[in-house]
Design an enzyme around this catalytic site. Structure first.
Site, short mmCIF file in Angstrom:
data_model
loop_
_atom_site.label_atom_id
_atom_site.label_comp_id
_atom_site.label_asym_id
_atom_site.label_seq_id
_atom_site.Cartn_x
_atom_site.Cartn_y
_atom_site.Cartn_z
N GLY A 68 -8.26 2.20 -3.73
CA GLY A 68 -9.02 2.69 -4.89
C GLY A 68 -10.51 2.54 -4.63
O GLY A 68 -11.31 3.39 -5.01
N THR A 69 -10.87 1.46 -3.97
CA THR A 69 -12.29 1.22 -3.66
C THR A 69 -12.85 2.37 -2.82
O THR A 69 -13.95 2.87 -3.08
CB THR A 69 -12.44 -0.11 -2.88
N HIS A 200 -1.06 0.28 -5.20
CA HIS A 200 -0.41 -1.00 -5.53
C HIS A 200 -0.52 -1.36 -7.00
O HIS A 200 0.07 -2.32 -7.45
CB HIS A 200 -0.91 -2.13 -4.62
N THR A 236 -6.32 8.54 10.85
CA THR A 236 -4.88 8.76 10.71
C THR A 236 -4.38 8.16 9.40
O THR A 236 -4.68 7.00 9.07
CB THR A 236 -4.14 8.10 11.91
N CYS A 322 -10.43 -9.28 -7.84
CA CYS A 322 -11.33 -9.19 -6.71
C CYS A 322 -12.58 -10.04 -6.89
O CYS A 322 -13.33 -10.23 -5.95
CB CYS A 322 -11.70 -7.75 -6.43
N1 PLP Z 1 -10.93 0.26 -9.88
C1 PLP Z 1 -10.27 -0.53 -10.74
C2 PLP Z 1 -10.36 -0.23 -12.19
C3 PLP Z 1 -9.50 -1.60 -10.28
O1 PLP Z 1 -8.86 -2.38 -11.15
C4 PLP Z 1 -9.46 -1.84 -8.89
C5 PLP Z 1 -8.70 -2.99 -8.36
O2 PLP Z 1 -8.44 -3.95 -9.05
C6 PLP Z 1 -10.15 -0.97 -8.03
C7 PLP Z 1 -10.88 0.06 -8.56
C8 PLP Z 1 -10.10 -1.16 -6.55
O3 PLP Z 1 -8.87 -0.74 -6.05
P1 PLP Z 1 -8.35 -1.26 -4.62
O4 PLP Z 1 -7.94 -2.68 -4.81
O5 PLP Z 1 -7.20 -0.36 -4.28
O6 PLP Z 1 -9.47 -1.12 -3.67
#
Ligand code: PLP
Length: 372
Positions: A68-69, A200, A236, A322
């Site tokens: 997501g990041t 995840h 990849t 995080c």
């Molecule tokens: N955006 C939100 C709202 C999240 O809650 C998170 C992770 O907790 C992320 C982005 C980042 O996702 P990833 O852990 O897959 O990098």
């Protein structure tokens, strides 16, 4: 052990576990021309179709990422660079965004010379649309407002924010990492140009994410190299994680009504049990995701409470997973006007369909024990 940290990582769905095993066994680089590659590219095709269907998007609008990041960073940097070329040098992001958006916007400020403005939010954790309407103008490159917040579960007015962004010709991005799989997420309804996902969080495995990028949008890749993902994300693809993401999202969407009713009942029950003198429920007055509850115990240290709960067999987090280990108060709770004395004592309980009613009673009992 009781696991109540599903917003950090949901336990994998059986469909995803099966998919990972199948993809690992069949292996193959999806970019080749032979039959082994074709097996892998068929899995990517399947995942792209499932993710596109879940979002009401076209397959060509889905770009697979590693997280997501990465999806958030791609959206922010691309919009900032795009804007810089068109004389639009303002990024507007909400004050309650995940650090994957906030920190990328701060970095874009240094790289592209843009300015970053934060949309304030109300006491209930909802971004203020009147303020956004005043901030957005013809210098705005992009507005980014998450679909739902990761610390409080508060569902944000993404559709309204998108309309405001459009009215001044700006792009609109929404981080749907917490929302996808829990509530309906439809890119056409929201009217977004870009949207981020992370596998995840809805029962896939870590290592796969996706960025929806509207057709005909000029996207500047974050990664350069081979021509994977139609030149929009080199490298990849992690086929097992991506294949599992498609299966997990499909399963989450088909069970959504049932799972969200069940989870919301558990969450409400837990909040009731934790309605003890002095406790502050963050965002509970707003519309929220079914599984997330943020409860603050003023004067206490949330991290310490979480560690003590862990010793009693209960896994929760003291805020965004995080930022665990950071002594700073949550920027989300701060934006909601919650004092640092209160927010430092925050615990986030995030439930999903694998939790049970008995667990809720046990969590509440153990929270009271560690508070005593
Ligand atoms: N955006 C939100 C709202 C999240 O809650 C998170 C992770 O907790 C992320 C982005 C980042 O996702 P990833 O852990 O897959 O990098």
């Amino acid at each position: 052990m009781i696991y109540a940290d599903c917003a950090a990582q949901r336990p994998p769905r059986e469909e995803a576990v099966q998919a990972v095993m199948e993809a690992i066994r069949s292996f193959g680089n999806p970019s080749g021309v032979h039959d082994v590659s074709s097996r892998a590219s068929a899995m990517l095709f399947d995942a792209r179709k499932k993710v596109a269907e879940a979002l009401n998007a076209e397959k060509t609008e889905i770009i697979f990422t590693a997280s997501g990041t990465e999806a958030d960073n791609t959206a922010v940097f691309s919009a900032a660079r795009n804007g810089a070329e068109k004389g639009r040098n303002k990024l507007i992001v909400s004050s309650v965004e995940h650090s994957a958006v906030l920190n990328a916007a701060r970095e874009a400020q240094k790289l592209f010379g843009c300015t970053v403005e934060l949309i304030p939010c109300s006491k209930d954790g909802t971004a203020d649309m009147e303020a956004l309407a005043k901030m957005a103008d013809d210098r705005t490159a992009m507005v980014s407002l998450m679909t739902a917040n990761n610390e409080t579960g508060v569902i944000q007015p993404a559709r309204e924010a998108s309309a405001i962004a459009k009215s001044c010709g700006a792009l609109f991005h929404t981080d749907a990492v917490q929302a996808a799989g829990s509530i309906p997420v439809n890119v056409r309804d929201i009217g977004c140009d870009m949207l981020s996902l992370s596998s995840h969080k809805f029962g896939g495995i870590a290592g796969a994410g996706a960025l929806f990028c509207r057709e005909n949008l000029d996207l500047f890749p974050l990664l350069y190299g081979g021509g994977q993902e139609r030149g929009r994300r080199a490298g990849t693809q992690a086929v097992p994680a991506i294949y599992a993401m498609g299966k997990a999202l499909e399963a989450a969407c088909s069970a959504m009504d049932e799972e969200s009713a069940y989870t919301a009942k558990l969450r409400d029950g837990l909040e009731e049990l934790l309605d003890i003198p002095g406790a502050v429920k963050a965002g509970s007055a707003a519309k929220r995701l079914p599984g997330t509850a943020c409860v603050c115990f003023p004067g206490r240290d949330g991290e310490e409470l979480a560690l003590r709960l862990n010793r009693l067999g209960v896994c929760v987090s003291s805020g965004a997973a995080c930022s665990a280990g950071s002594s700073e108060a949550s920027h989300v709770l701060d934006a909601m006007g919650i004092s640092s004395e209160t927010s430092k004592g925050a615990l986030r309980f995030s439930l999903c369909s694998v939790n049970t009613e008995e667990e809720i009673y046990e969590i509440a009992e153990k929270v009271k024990k560690v508070l005593a």
